[in-house]
Design an enzyme around this catalytic site. Structure first.
Site, mmCIF file in Angstrom:
data_model
loop_
_atom_site.group_PDB
_atom_site.id
_atom_site.type_symbol
_atom_site.label_atom_id
_atom_site.label_comp_id
_atom_site.label_asym_id
_atom_site.label_seq_id
_atom_site.Cartn_x
_atom_site.Cartn_y
_atom_site.Cartn_z
ATOM 1 N N ASN A 172 0.820 -1.212 0.000
ATOM 2 C CA ASN A 172 0.000 0.000 0.000
ATOM 3 C C ASN A 172 0.853 1.261 0.000
ATOM 4 O O ASN A 172 1.924 1.322 0.604
ATOM 5 C CB ASN A 172 -0.995 0.006 1.169
ATOM 6 C CG ASN A 172 -0.398 -0.281 2.521
ATOM 7 O OD1 ASN A 172 0.603 -0.977 2.652
ATOM 8 N ND2 ASN A 172 -1.004 0.254 3.552
ATOM 9 N N CYS A 210 -10.241 -4.834 0.039
ATOM 10 C CA CYS A 210 -11.367 -3.889 0.076
ATOM 11 C C CYS A 210 -12.228 -4.077 -1.174
ATOM 12 O O CYS A 210 -11.845 -4.776 -2.126
ATOM 13 C CB CYS A 210 -10.855 -2.455 0.181
ATOM 14 S SG CYS A 210 -10.233 -1.785 -1.380
ATOM 15 N N GLU A 217 -3.090 -4.633 -3.204
ATOM 16 C CA GLU A 217 -3.575 -5.525 -4.268
ATOM 17 C C GLU A 217 -3.594 -4.812 -5.611
ATOM 18 O O GLU A 217 -3.223 -5.376 -6.644
ATOM 19 C CB GLU A 217 -4.996 -6.014 -3.937
ATOM 20 C CG GLU A 217 -5.092 -6.807 -2.647
ATOM 21 C CD GLU A 217 -5.297 -5.942 -1.403
ATOM 22 O OE1 GLU A 217 -4.911 -4.750 -1.421
ATOM 23 O OE2 GLU A 217 -5.831 -6.455 -0.414
ATOM 24 N N GLU A 259 0.158 5.218 0.640
ATOM 25 C CA GLU A 259 -0.862 6.165 1.094
ATOM 26 C C GLU A 259 -0.623 7.569 0.551
ATOM 27 O O GLU A 259 0.408 7.852 -0.060
ATOM 28 C CB GLU A 259 -0.914 6.139 2.627
ATOM 29 C CG GLU A 259 -1.342 4.766 3.125
ATOM 30 C CD GLU A 259 -1.664 4.696 4.595
ATOM 31 O OE1 GLU A 259 -1.308 5.629 5.352
ATOM 32 O OE2 GLU A 259 -2.292 3.692 4.997
ATOM 33 N N CYS A 308 -10.572 -3.215 -4.518
ATOM 34 C CA CYS A 308 -9.576 -4.218 -4.930
ATOM 35 C C CYS A 308 -10.267 -5.484 -5.427
ATOM 36 O O CYS A 308 -9.815 -6.109 -6.384
ATOM 37 C CB CYS A 308 -8.617 -4.523 -3.792
ATOM 38 S SG CYS A 308 -7.468 -3.163 -3.513
ATOM 39 N N CYS A 355 -4.110 0.666 -2.598
ATOM 40 C CA CYS A 355 -3.956 -0.553 -1.799
ATOM 41 C C CYS A 355 -2.893 -1.480 -2.402
ATOM 42 O O CYS A 355 -2.550 -1.375 -3.586
ATOM 43 C CB CYS A 355 -5.261 -1.322 -1.751
ATOM 44 S SG CYS A 355 -6.602 -0.509 -0.892
HETATM 45 N N1 THU Z 1 -5.288 -1.567 2.454
HETATM 46 C C1 THU Z 1 -4.736 -2.344 1.487
HETATM 47 O O1 THU Z 1 -3.613 -2.094 1.008
HETATM 48 N N2 THU Z 1 -5.441 -3.415 1.054
HETATM 49 C C2 THU Z 1 -6.638 -3.794 1.564
HETATM 50 O O2 THU Z 1 -7.229 -4.713 1.046
HETATM 51 C C3 THU Z 1 -7.199 -3.106 2.722
HETATM 52 C C4 THU Z 1 -6.599 -1.774 3.007
HETATM 53 C C5 THU Z 1 -4.514 -0.426 2.950
HETATM 54 C C6 THU Z 1 -4.989 0.897 2.486
HETATM 55 C C7 THU Z 1 -4.468 1.807 3.566
HETATM 56 O O3 THU Z 1 -3.132 2.159 3.244
HETATM 57 C C8 THU Z 1 -4.433 0.928 4.811
HETATM 58 O O4 THU Z 1 -4.540 -0.402 4.354
HETATM 59 C C9 THU Z 1 -5.544 1.215 5.795
HETATM 60 O O5 THU Z 1 -6.757 1.226 5.162
#
Ligand code: THU
Length: 158
Positions: free
Chosen positions: A52, A101, A65, A54, A104, A63
């Site tokens: 991820n 999520c 994925e 941000e 994704c 994210c």
């Molecule tokens: N996140 C992911 O990378 N993948 C997911 O499937 C769930 C959430 C990350 C996004 C963000 O950087 C952190 O987790 C908190 O939401």
């Protein structure tokens, strides 16, 4: 949905999970402090990881994925048999698996149709003491993909 233990995974699933764990260290997460690693895996052994990334405008966060999927596409790869996903907090281990999520799941559904496979999603807690394997269709029932639009996906498969 399967609930295998780490030893019961195939060599490829285990390798993908290890690669996903390895990339956790590169997670850029100043806002959530939550580390997510993902690794796409293909039958012939190709593994492409992502983590991820941000953003100060929180909604622009990418994210793990989707990061892996876009990286694979940039490498000219669109055919995978699944993805492994693992996560941890900055000072805690996950005690339940972290599922992808909704956005994704939708992107992975596209990749699954391009891949022409059931597309396994391998989810693991930080310590690998709980593992769940689900197909993308189990995670996104009645999903919408390129085939629903009548797209000739053969033209886009790589
Ligand atoms: N996140 C992911 O990378 N993948 C997911 O499937 C769930 C959430 C990350 C996004 C963000 O950087 C952190 O987790 C908190 O939401």
């Amino acid at each position: 949905m399967q609930h295998p233990n780490y030893q019961e995974l195939t060599d490829l699933q285990r390798k993908a999970l290890d690669v996903a764990e390895e990339v956790l260290k590169n997670s850029y997460n100043p806002y959530s402090n939550f580390f997510v690693g993902a690794a796409l895996f293909a039958e012939e052994g190709t593994i492409v990881s992502g983590t991820n990334f941000e953003n100060a405008a929180y909604g622009s966060t990418i994210c793990a994925e989707r990061s892996a999927t876009l990286r694979a596409n940039a490498m000219g790869l669109r055919r995978f048999s699944g993805i492994a996903i693992i996560a941890r907090g900055i000072n805690f281990d996950t005690t339940e698996v972290t599922g992808p999520c909704g956005s994704c799941r939708q992107v992975l559904y596209e990749l699954a149709q391009l891949s022409g496979t059931a597309f396994e999603v391998v989810l693991s807690t930080t310590k690998k003491d709980k593992i769940i394997i689900a197909t993308i269709k189990e995670l996104l029932p009645l999903g919408f993909g390129p085939l629903d639009l009548g797209i000739d996906i053969a033209k886009y498969q790589k």
